[in-house]
Design an enzyme around this catalytic site. Sequence first.
Site, PDB file in Angstrom:
ATOM      1  N   THR A   1      71.999 -70.114 138.097  1.00 46.39           N
ATOM      2  CA  THR A   1      70.552 -70.268 137.946  1.00 46.39           C
ATOM      3  C   THR A   1      70.242 -70.586 136.503  1.00 46.39           C
ATOM      4  OG1 THR A   1      70.057 -68.714 139.682  1.00 46.39           O
ATOM      5  CG2 THR A   1      68.403 -68.909 137.950  1.00 46.39           C
TER       6      THR A   1
ATOM      7  N   ARG B   1      64.609 -65.734 152.370  1.00 46.92           N
ATOM      8  CA  ARG B   1      64.829 -64.856 151.220  1.00 46.92           C
ATOM      9  C   ARG B   1      64.314 -65.509 149.927  1.00 46.92           C
ATOM     10  NH1 ARG B   1      67.793 -65.043 146.042  1.00 46.92           N
ATOM     11  NH2 ARG B   1      68.499 -62.944 145.587  1.00 46.92           N
ATOM     12  N   VAL B   2      63.607 -64.723 149.143  1.00 42.59           N
ATOM     13  CA  VAL B   2      63.168 -65.180 147.821  1.00 42.59           C
ATOM     14  C   VAL B   2      63.739 -64.195 146.805  1.00 42.59           C
ATOM     15  CG1 VAL B   2      61.153 -65.469 146.316  1.00 42.59           C
ATOM     16  CG2 VAL B   2      61.064 -66.294 148.669  1.00 42.59           C
TER      17      VAL B   2
ATOM     18  N   ASP C   1      64.478 -63.221 142.449  1.00 43.51           N
ATOM     19  CA  ASP C   1      63.642 -62.892 141.294  1.00 43.51           C
ATOM     20  C   ASP C   1      63.108 -64.122 140.563  1.00 43.51           C
ATOM     21  OD1 ASP C   1      66.486 -63.340 140.627  1.00 43.51           O
ATOM     22  OD2 ASP C   1      65.779 -63.137 138.560  1.00 43.51           O
TER      23      ASP C   1
HETATM   24  N1  ASP Z   1      68.688 -64.648 140.322  1.00 48.37           N
HETATM   25  C1  ASP Z   1      68.986 -65.612 141.350  1.00 48.37           C
HETATM   26  C2  ASP Z   1      68.539 -65.078 142.682  1.00 48.37           C
HETATM   27  O1  ASP Z   1      68.802 -63.930 142.958  1.00 48.37           O
HETATM   28  C3  ASP Z   1      70.427 -65.965 141.433  1.00 48.37           C
HETATM   29  C4  ASP Z   1      71.113 -66.276 140.148  1.00 48.37           C
HETATM   30  O2  ASP Z   1      70.657 -65.968 139.069  1.00 48.37           O
HETATM   31  O3  ASP Z   1      72.166 -66.888 140.205  1.00 48.37           O
HETATM   32  O4  ASP Z   1      67.997 -65.830 143.449  1.00 48.37           O
END
Ligand code: ASP
Length: 320
Positions: free
Chosen positions: A181, A209-210, A212
């Site tokens: 991300t 699903r969402v 953070d």
């Molecule tokens: N934080 C992101 C999520 O949980 C995933 C990630 O940071 O790779 O959707």
Amino acid sequence: MLKRKDFLKTTALGLLPFGIPMVPNQTRFTGKKPVVISTWRTGLSANEAAWEVLSKGGYALDAVEAGVKVEEANKDNKTVGIGGYPDREGKVTLDACIMDERGECGSVAFMQNIKHPVSVARKVMEESPHCMLVGEGAKLFALDHGFEEEDLLTPDAEAEWKKWLDQKEYKPKINIENHDTIGMLALDEKGRISGACTTSGAAWKMHGRVGDSPIIGAGLFIDPAIGGAVATGLGEEIIKTAGSHLVVEMMRAGHSPEEACKIATERIIERSSGNSEGVQAAFIALNKEGAYGGYSIVEGFDVSVYNTDGNRAEPVQYLI
Ligand code: ASP
């Protein structure tokens, strides 16, 4: 645990709990501007695009949007934009948000078939009366604003998903499978600070699903008077601790960006009371003076930084 009475006593003496001095402004932690920082080593190419804007005296908000778009368009990044791993139903669903130097924000979540969710999030901020749009509504809003619909499931990601279907096990691997991300913070020459965060979320997540990343205060937070923070890692844990907001509040209380990020990672461990095995979460933070820092739960996370000293990935300290 520190009692309220003791807390008041220590704060009256100009000390935070554990003897950390309170600093009402951030002058103790100075840095350089302009500067851009981003999550993971993959942030280096995104930093280049952001630096293009910043080095010409451009606007921090334009810099973070241009920066994270590089990864949204990168088909090899399996956790952002086109090429991102799909959910269990084989759908690529995207989450993103953006915040500017006034603390204004825009966000989209669970949006499909639009390659640049961060730009849609900016439109939500600038051209809608709302902060957040999700799912079909976000897509319709994007189409109304000139974005084009496209298939985001690449043959590579589809092949991986089909392999996953054989086992159907949901076991995210730390630092690998679902953690590229991109979160980015920039401070421009005029002292304006902005941030953006964009992801396809956890690979093989449940449909709907969402995480953070599009949640203001969890995946991203900017306080114009203090600075900003962004998060990456297991979104559920970051949401439960309002992680990025916590980081910014800790900077307000006088902690350096690195200390503030460390406190947020510790909070995740504390909150999960020992059930944090296999959890990776990391934060990066930038204050109004251009000082930055990061911290992660598990080894393997870098903050990518571009200022007048050049573009580089710096490994951060970690808890475990
Ligand atoms: N934080 C992101 C999520 O949980 C995933 C990630 O940071 O790779 O959707």
